[in-house]
Design an enzyme around this catalytic site. Structure first.
Site, short mmCIF file in Angstrom:
data_model
loop_
_atom_site.label_atom_id
_atom_site.label_comp_id
_atom_site.label_asym_id
_atom_site.label_seq_id
_atom_site.Cartn_x
_atom_site.Cartn_y
_atom_site.Cartn_z
N ALA A 87 0.97 -1.32 0.10
CA ALA A 87 0.06 0.19 -0.13
C ALA A 87 0.87 1.28 -0.14
CB ALA A 87 -0.98 -0.03 1.37
N ASP A 88 0.36 2.35 -0.53
CA ASP A 88 0.86 3.52 -0.28
C ASP A 88 -0.16 4.58 -0.36
OD1 ASP A 88 3.34 5.15 -0.31
OD2 ASP A 88 2.51 6.24 -1.94
N GLN A 89 0.12 5.66 0.28
CA GLN A 89 -1.01 6.73 0.65
C GLN A 89 -0.32 8.11 0.61
OE1 GLN A 89 -2.27 7.80 4.59
NE2 GLN A 89 -4.47 7.45 4.05
N GLY A 126 -3.51 3.97 -2.40
CA GLY A 126 -3.26 2.87 -3.57
C GLY A 126 -2.85 1.40 -2.91
#
Length: 249
Positions: A87-89, A126
């Site tokens: 994940a990434d934010q 994401g």
């Protein structure tokens, strides 16, 4: 039945974050279990840039998955998880994407800006699920909107002193009790605000399980995570040069 007897698929979280692991452990759909090991991908996230924040978080998550696929490639099959979840934010404020703060001054400025200007934090997460057996990847984006009241100086200073928000996109930790009185309305999941959208995670995992059940032949592992990032695995590797940092990801 054979389906009922099948062992759950092991999902490895591509992050060193224990709270992300706790969020996902309790929210995995039937047929999945969290792998005991967590690995944090050694990439330079700032080397991967996109104009669209939604495209950028998916590209970074895909790069994390591609790097971890390389790390796990030399392990025996029975020592690898079935699936990787990365994940990434970023936090979009007034049209500008914010990542982790560079220092305490920027952290305080960002933290207080939401309430000061009356504009929310658009928490853009994401996710990429990579099936290590088939090489297929599945990606998606979730956006939750968090409104704030103005955070007083003493509260902002106390949060910065605790240190956690220095490693968080947008310079806030929504679950911190000190911040709770200053959170306004929220549109979307609290887990999405925290960077691990549960509903999206479930959809991607179920899609991977469905494809496994209906796949006639495995895909080439070299294609791992490329579709999610909209580019080739080789290009991802070129962008994601290992970083010397050891921040929670």
């Amino acid at each position: 039945t054979a389906t009922a007897m099948a062992a759950p698929l092991a999902v490895m979280l591509g992050s060193s974050s224990k709270w992300r692991a706790a969020l996902i452990r309790d929210a995995l759909p039937a047929g999945f279990q969290l792998h005991a090991e967590q690995l944090s991908p050694d990439i330079d996230e700032k080397a991967i840039r996109r104009e669209d924040p939604a495209e950028m978080v998916v590209a970074i998550a895909a790069a994390k998955a591609a790097r971890l696929q390389q790390v796990l490639a030399d392990r025996p099959a029975d020592q690898r998880p079935d699936l990787l979840l990365c994940a990434d934010q970023v936090i979009v404020f007034d049209g500008v994407a914010r990542e982790k703060p560079v220092d305490a001054v920027q952290c305080k400025e960002h933290l207080q800006s939401y309430g000061l200007h009356g504009k929310p934090a658009e928490c853009t997460s994401g996710l990429v699920v990579l099936d290590l057996a088939t090489g297929k990847s599945y990606s998606g984006v979730d956006v939750a909107v968090q409104h704030f009241k103005l955070v007083p100086n003493e509260v902002a200073d106390a949060l910065i002193a605790k240190g956690d928000i220095m490693y968080c996109a947008g310079s806030f930790v929504a679950e911190d009790p000190l911040l709770a009185p200053y959170l306004g309305e929220r549109e979307g999941e609290i887990e999405s605000v925290q960077g691990m959208p549960v509903a999206l995670t479930g959809r991607l995992l179920v899609q991977a399980l469905h494809d496994r059940a209906n796949s006639a032949a495995p895909a080439a592992p070299a294609a791992a995570a490329a579709a999610a990032a909209g580019t080739s695995a080789a290009a991802l590797a070129d962008e994601a040069v290992p970083s010397a940092r050891d921040d929670p990801t």
